[in-house]
Write an enzyme that holds these catalytic residues in place. Sequence first.
Site, PDB file in Angstrom:
ATOM      1  N   LYS A  35      -2.157   1.224  -3.324  1.00 45.58           N
ATOM      2  CA  LYS A  35      -3.551   1.695  -3.267  1.00 45.58           C
ATOM      3  C   LYS A  35      -3.799   2.709  -4.382  1.00 45.58           C
ATOM      4  O   LYS A  35      -2.857   3.193  -5.019  1.00 45.58           O
ATOM      5  CB  LYS A  35      -3.826   2.304  -1.899  1.00 45.58           C
ATOM      6  CG  LYS A  35      -3.005   3.549  -1.606  1.00 45.58           C
ATOM      7  CD  LYS A  35      -3.098   3.917  -0.141  1.00 45.58           C
ATOM      8  CE  LYS A  35      -2.293   5.174   0.149  1.00 45.58           C
ATOM      9  NZ  LYS A  35      -2.147   5.417   1.591  1.00 45.58           N
ATOM     10  N   TYR A 265      -8.202  31.741 -21.907  1.00 38.84           N
ATOM     11  CA  TYR A 265      -9.399  32.186 -21.191  1.00 38.84           C
ATOM     12  C   TYR A 265      -9.043  33.194 -20.114  1.00 38.84           C
ATOM     13  O   TYR A 265      -8.064  33.024 -19.378  1.00 38.84           O
ATOM     14  CB  TYR A 265     -10.080  30.998 -20.509  1.00 38.84           C
ATOM     15  CG  TYR A 265     -10.804  30.064 -21.449  1.00 38.84           C
ATOM     16  CD1 TYR A 265     -11.821  30.543 -22.286  1.00 38.84           C
ATOM     17  CD2 TYR A 265     -10.486  28.717 -21.493  1.00 38.84           C
ATOM     18  CE1 TYR A 265     -12.495  29.678 -23.135  1.00 38.84           C
ATOM     19  CE2 TYR A 265     -11.160  27.846 -22.346  1.00 38.84           C
ATOM     20  CZ  TYR A 265     -12.163  28.332 -23.161  1.00 38.84           C
ATOM     21  OH  TYR A 265     -12.827  27.488 -24.000  1.00 38.84           O
TER      22      TYR A 265
HETATM   23  C1  LIG Z   1      -0.783   5.357   1.891  1.00 33.44           C
HETATM   24  C2  LIG Z   1      -0.219   4.730   3.088  1.00 33.44           C
HETATM   25  C3  LIG Z   1       1.149   4.469   3.163  1.00 33.44           C
HETATM   26  C4  LIG Z   1       2.133   4.933   2.112  1.00 33.44           C
HETATM   27  O1  LIG Z   1       2.337   6.307   2.280  1.00 33.44           O
HETATM   28  P1  LIG Z   1       3.428   7.101   1.403  1.00 33.44           P
HETATM   29  O2  LIG Z   1       3.447   8.453   2.000  1.00 33.44           O
HETATM   30  O3  LIG Z   1       2.899   7.120   0.005  1.00 33.44           O
HETATM   31  O4  LIG Z   1       4.682   6.348   1.523  1.00 33.44           O
HETATM   32  C5  LIG Z   1       1.618   3.792   4.264  1.00 33.44           C
HETATM   33  N1  LIG Z   1       0.781   3.392   5.245  1.00 33.44           N
HETATM   34  C6  LIG Z   1      -0.542   3.641   5.213  1.00 33.44           C
HETATM   35  C7  LIG Z   1      -1.405   3.188   6.335  1.00 33.44           C
HETATM   36  C8  LIG Z   1      -1.100   4.315   4.139  1.00 33.44           C
HETATM   37  O5  LIG Z   1      -2.403   4.562   4.095  1.00 33.44           O
END
Ligand SMILES: *Cc1c(COP(=O)(O)O)cnc(C)c1O
Length: 380
Positions: A35, A265
């Site tokens: 994702k 800055y």
């Molecule tokens: C993002 C996600 C994962 C992966 O999580 P990590 O902590 O990056 O391993 C697994 N299951 C769901 C439902 C997620 O949304």
Amino acid sequence: MPRPILATIHTAALQHNLARCRAAAPDAKAWAVIKANAYGHGIERVFEALRSADGFALLDLEEAQRVRHLGWRGPILLLEGVFEARDLELCSRLDLWHAVHCDEQIDMLAAHKTNVPHRVFLKMNSGMNRLGFTPQRYRSAWTRLDALPQVDEISLITHFSDADGARGISHQIRVFNEVTRDLPGERSLSNSAALLRHTAPAAGETPDTPDTLMSDWIRPGIVLYGSAPDHPEHTSADWDLQPGMTLTSKLIATQAIETGASVGYGSHFVADKPTVLGVVACGYADGYPRVCPTGTPILVAGQHTRTLGRVSMDMLAVDLTPLVESGQSVGFGTEVTLWGRSSNGAVLDIDEVAHAAGTLGYELMCALAPRVPVVVDGGC
Ligand SMILES: *Cc1c(COP(=O)(O)O)cnc(C)c1O
């Protein structure tokens, strides 16, 4: 010439990290979670390295289309399921498996016209209180789905809130197992932290849930990209992970300043001794966090040093004094590694930089700015 900043995606590291996940749960199938454009790495860039996964899990239908476009015919799972009824048409057409976490998604399925029944993952809210049916309502949702001609196999899925921390996952596993005990179907439970911390203990530690964490499908995300899911308790090296991304740039200027002179800055850094600083072509508009304070770790010519003063939009300053004092010639054009692996092999964990910014490696990867050119090592 473009600015010298560059992100490199390390194919072999991604493969190594996926192999680490497999070793932690040798009997399970693995979703590679990609994702958020593969956590900022780019779906197209990680695809070859991760295609030995059993499936790809993501949220966005446009990203699912991209994975099919790359020629992937295996499973794709939409972790949040569909957002509106017409998304189901794409699921039918592209054979996307999807989570079902609420009644509205069951309503949409019941009204969906398809010749091909869908594979769905029924989500339980076992305590995280984000998505899913409560334990009390889970079985009636299952029964309703099971009766639909639009539905083929039903798998069972839940997500942990504290797999990376002290509370752990046993309380959620207990709820999940109680409610699902006699339901058929594959189970999917473990994210990265659950996989590493609760299935495959680091040497000397014992898993808190040795035989109750049964995941037919593991769902590693962050570990694939080489970040420790539980930093700073463990580092990526503790988990034998390799950085999936390196962000490098170069020095574009140096300044020698006297005691009492300030940098950047707001004059946030004031030299307490004569100091040589380098100016790096990287700033918050590249995705480097502006909140990183003086002292954030950084590599110059592959050696650890620290940032000085505030990060600006396109530049930040680094302390060259220790390198200069040890007789090294550093200056215009010298390599700087913001995170990842320098060309001499030294590694700066993205988690260390994230920690200095009060956040996680996840956020830094995902925030890599579109203006930063990206290459894949050993490839395009
Ligand atoms: C993002 C996600 C994962 C992966 O999580 P990590 O902590 O990056 O391993 C697994 N299951 C769901 C439902 C997620 O949304």
